[in-house]
Design a protein around this motif. Structure first.
Motif, short mmCIF file in Angstrom:
data_model
loop_
_atom_site.label_atom_id
_atom_site.label_comp_id
_atom_site.label_asym_id
_atom_site.label_seq_id
_atom_site.Cartn_x
_atom_site.Cartn_y
_atom_site.Cartn_z
N THR A 1 8.15 -5.82 111.39
CA THR A 1 8.56 -5.27 110.09
C THR A 1 7.42 -4.42 109.53
O THR A 1 6.54 -4.94 108.83
N ARG B 1 6.06 -4.39 105.70
CA ARG B 1 5.64 -5.65 105.08
C ARG B 1 4.13 -5.69 104.91
O ARG B 1 3.37 -5.30 105.80
N ALA C 1 5.31 -0.72 99.38
CA ALA C 1 5.34 -2.13 99.01
C ALA C 1 4.12 -2.45 98.18
O ALA C 1 3.04 -1.87 98.38
N ARG D 1 2.03 -5.88 96.14
CA ARG D 1 1.95 -7.32 95.90
C ARG D 1 1.98 -7.57 94.39
O ARG D 1 1.12 -7.04 93.66
N GLN E 1 5.85 -9.99 97.11
CA GLN E 1 5.74 -8.55 97.25
C GLN E 1 7.09 -7.89 97.01
O GLN E 1 8.15 -8.50 97.24
N ALA F 1 9.27 -4.18 97.67
CA ALA F 1 9.30 -2.98 98.51
C ALA F 1 10.45 -2.08 98.11
O ALA F 1 11.51 -2.54 97.69
N ARG G 1 10.04 -10.22 98.64
CA ARG G 1 9.74 -11.28 99.60
C ARG G 1 8.75 -12.24 98.94
O ARG G 1 7.76 -11.81 98.33
N ASP H 1 6.57 -15.71 100.01
CA ASP H 1 6.17 -16.65 101.05
C ASP H 1 5.79 -17.99 100.43
O ASP H 1 4.75 -18.10 99.76
N LEU I 1 13.90 -13.96 101.08
CA LEU I 1 14.07 -12.52 100.98
C LEU I 1 15.27 -12.22 100.08
O LEU I 1 16.28 -12.92 100.13
N THR J 1 14.91 -14.69 111.31
CA THR J 1 15.33 -14.29 109.98
C THR J 1 16.85 -14.31 109.90
O THR J 1 17.53 -13.84 110.82
#
Length: 297
Positions: free
Chosen positions: A27, A30, A77, A79, A85, A87, A117, A119, A135, A183
């Motif tokens: 990806t 990312r 993208a 943060r 993050q 995008a 996204r 995490d 996501l 995913t």
């Protein structure tokens, strides 16, 4: 005590390297763990060599018929949280289509996508627990829908004409230099009205399985397979038999860093010309793509 610290820190460093480089190969848009923002451009071309009918039978292109699809994406993208993050992707789409006695070329801006996204666990944080991320995204119908195309072969159609919401989960695990990830995504499009007829596409389900290997430094190779499937569409609130779709795609690619801030990625993607690997897919083909990214640390 110093020996223990080195023994613990060194594997973590290797795992982090594999995670960042491997993820970039799968990806490209990312953010890596050490990046705060990135911008990039992506260009791809796909040559159609067949199609899948509603029964899943693969059919080669009829004589005198061809299709070449081009796409250029500008994306970025940023943060917004330590683990989150956002995008944005803006595509330009062009199509050259030919049938016996006629050919046409057209294109324009496609449907813009905004995604997030988060995490919860990074792939390098635990020896036993895999990385887990959620996501979400929305696609805005900024492209030209098929019914608004002016070309006789609809080559200037660049969008689906509906808003699309996406939700998914990604799971990753690092094993030394290997990164394995899966995913799953579900997408739902809004109902739209076309010449007084109500149309609603079924929920679209997608799954991606990827394996990446970090060679050295920030260079990695990746192989991935994906399947996308959706049920029957609804026309005027009634199921339209024979409109279900499915497509399997395989991709082989790699990524490498030119500097600490600049990296490139390339990939070849193809739809296997094998029966039952697709259904109701008007074009199956092979494509190549190249990506250039500049990141801020």
């Amino acid at each position: 005590m110093a020996a223990i610290v080195v023994a613990v820190a060194a594997p973590r460093s290797a795992r982090a390297q594999a995670c960042c480089a491997g993820a970039a190969a799968v990806t490209p848009g990312r953010l890596a763990l050490h990046e705060s923002m990135l911008v990039g451009v992506d260009a791809r071309v796909t040559d159609g060599y067949g199609s899948y009918d509603p029964t899943g039978t693969f059919l080669t292109m009829p004589a005198g018929t061809s299709e070449v699809d081009l796409e250029q994406d500008v994306f970025g993208a940023i943060r917004v949280l330590p683990r989150g993050q956002v995008a944005l992707l803006v595509p330009m789409i062009e199509t050259r289509r030919a049938v016996p006695g006629e050919d046409a070329f057209g294109g324009g801006v496609g449907d813009i996508n905004l995604g997030v996204r988060y995490d919860f666990v990074y792939a390098t944080e635990s020896r036993h627990v895999p990385g887990i991320a959620v996501l979400a995204g929305v696609t805005v119908p900024t492209g030209t829908p098929p019914e608004s195309a002016t070309s006789t072969l609809a080559t200037d159609a660049t969008g689906i004409g509906a808003y699309q919401a996406n939700l998914g989960i990604a799971v990753e695990k690092v094993f030394d230099r290997w990164l394995v990830g899966a995913t799953g995504l579900v997408a739902k499009r809004t109902t739209r009205d076309v010449d007084g007829v109500s149309e609603a596409l079924a929920a679209q389900w997608s799954g991606l399985l990827a394996v990446a290997y970090t060679l050295s430094g920030d260079t990695s190779l990746a192989v991935s397979g994906s399947v996308t499937s959706e049920g029957e569409a609804r026309i005027d609130n009634m199921s339209s038999v024979g409109t279900h779709r499915r497509l399997v795609a395989i991709s082989v690619g790699g990524a490498t860093s030119i500097t600490d801030r600049v990296r490139v990625q390339a990939a070849v993607t193809f739809d296997p010309p094998i029966g039952s690997f697709g259904e109701n897919q008007p074009v199956a083909g092979v494509g190549v793509a190249g990506t250039l990214i500049f990141a801020w640390l």
